[in-house]
Design an enzyme around this catalytic site. Sequence first.
Site, PDB file in Angstrom:
ATOM      1  N   GLY A  12      32.650   6.306  -3.084  1.00 42.25           N
ATOM      2  CA  GLY A  12      31.209   6.345  -3.328  1.00 42.25           C
ATOM      3  C   GLY A  12      30.876   6.748  -4.746  1.00 42.25           C
ATOM      4  O   GLY A  12      30.072   7.662  -4.970  1.00 42.25           O
ATOM      5  N   THR A  14      29.762   4.708  -7.504  1.00 38.96           N
ATOM      6  CA  THR A  14      29.024   3.789  -8.366  1.00 38.96           C
ATOM      7  C   THR A  14      27.783   4.424  -8.985  1.00 38.96           C
ATOM      8  O   THR A  14      27.177   3.853  -9.888  1.00 38.96           O
ATOM      9  CB  THR A  14      28.604   2.523  -7.595  1.00 38.96           C
ATOM     10  OG1 THR A  14      27.796   2.900  -6.471  1.00 38.96           O
ATOM     11  CG2 THR A  14      29.830   1.756  -7.110  1.00 38.96           C
ATOM     12  N   GLY A  16      25.383   8.563  -9.139  1.00 42.52           N
ATOM     13  CA  GLY A  16      25.245   9.948  -8.722  1.00 42.52           C
ATOM     14  C   GLY A  16      26.441  10.829  -9.024  1.00 42.52           C
ATOM     15  O   GLY A  16      27.106  10.686 -10.063  1.00 42.52           O
ATOM     16  N   GLY A  18      29.362  11.019  -7.575  1.00 46.34           N
ATOM     17  CA  GLY A  18      30.635  10.301  -7.603  1.00 46.34           C
ATOM     18  C   GLY A  18      30.897   9.649  -8.945  1.00 46.34           C
ATOM     19  O   GLY A  18      32.010   9.701  -9.467  1.00 46.34           O
ATOM     20  N   TYR A 155      22.790  14.744   9.149  1.00 47.74           N
ATOM     21  CA  TYR A 155      23.486  14.882   7.869  1.00 47.74           C
ATOM     22  C   TYR A 155      24.227  16.213   7.806  1.00 47.74           C
ATOM     23  O   TYR A 155      25.420  16.263   7.509  1.00 47.74           O
ATOM     24  CB  TYR A 155      22.472  14.790   6.727  1.00 47.74           C
ATOM     25  CG  TYR A 155      23.043  15.073   5.358  1.00 47.74           C
ATOM     26  CD1 TYR A 155      23.972  14.223   4.775  1.00 47.74           C
ATOM     27  CD2 TYR A 155      22.641  16.203   4.635  1.00 47.74           C
ATOM     28  CE1 TYR A 155      24.495  14.478   3.512  1.00 47.74           C
ATOM     29  CE2 TYR A 155      23.157  16.467   3.369  1.00 47.74           C
ATOM     30  CZ  TYR A 155      24.086  15.602   2.816  1.00 47.74           C
ATOM     31  OH  TYR A 155      24.601  15.855   1.576  1.00 47.74           O
TER      32      TYR A 155
END
Length: 262
Positions: A12, A14, A16, A18, A155
């Site tokens: 993940g 791509t 933020g 990450g 979450y």
Amino acid sequence: MGLTGKRVFVSGSTQGIGFAVARGCLAEGARVVVNGRSRHGVERAVARLLEAVPDGDVEGLAADLADAAQVASLLAALDAGGGVDVLVNNAGVFDVAPFESLDDDAWRRYLEVNLMGGVRLARHLLPAMVARGWGRVVFVGTESAVDVPGDMVAYGASKAAALALANGLAKLTRGTEVTVNTVLGGPTWSDGVASAVEAVAAAQGLDVADLRAGLVRETSLLGRFIEPGEVADLVVYLAGVRSSATNGAALRADGGVLTATT
């Protein structure tokens, strides 16, 4: 951080946190593999990373971590490239929704990405690290795993499970040079959060800066949203050789939002 030549996979990544982790590892001389669900997004992330670190060694692999078959193909590609020294489990899904509105399919999506994505990657990559004699696994977690919000129960619960997973996996590394840790991030001004806030501001005719300031949690000692790179800095440290005495830990990069001392 001693990451030169180490192969780092960031799920993940791509955008933020990450993406910031990938950029930080790349700047430290690591060979970085970025990941996202779409090939276009992955290619765009690779291009952006090469702009930031022109001499960096970076590649991209597209896969949806909620799909076991896609994860299997992803792991085969990682093996073909020589395996992984560092696994950063960052991919996750989140939303604000009333508990009663979430059906079983919604819960399965949270658990498939936030928990099982990390399970599938670690199940394959961790034993290889132990066999090679060195490795790092870092879970990018959240303060919501400790203090679960009432409007983000799925979450928080799924990330709490991932926190427990990391703690258990660390016990499998006893006596080795492999570590497993979690970074508990706080409210972060990621691409997704920024887009959501901008949409709300536009719909309500509000100034984005004012709305952003008004959303800062009362318990935040930082007094503002955290930038992705601020969380990434701690992740990069845990990915490197200098964090050798830190294992089975949950380290906070939450801006002081959590009021507990441990």
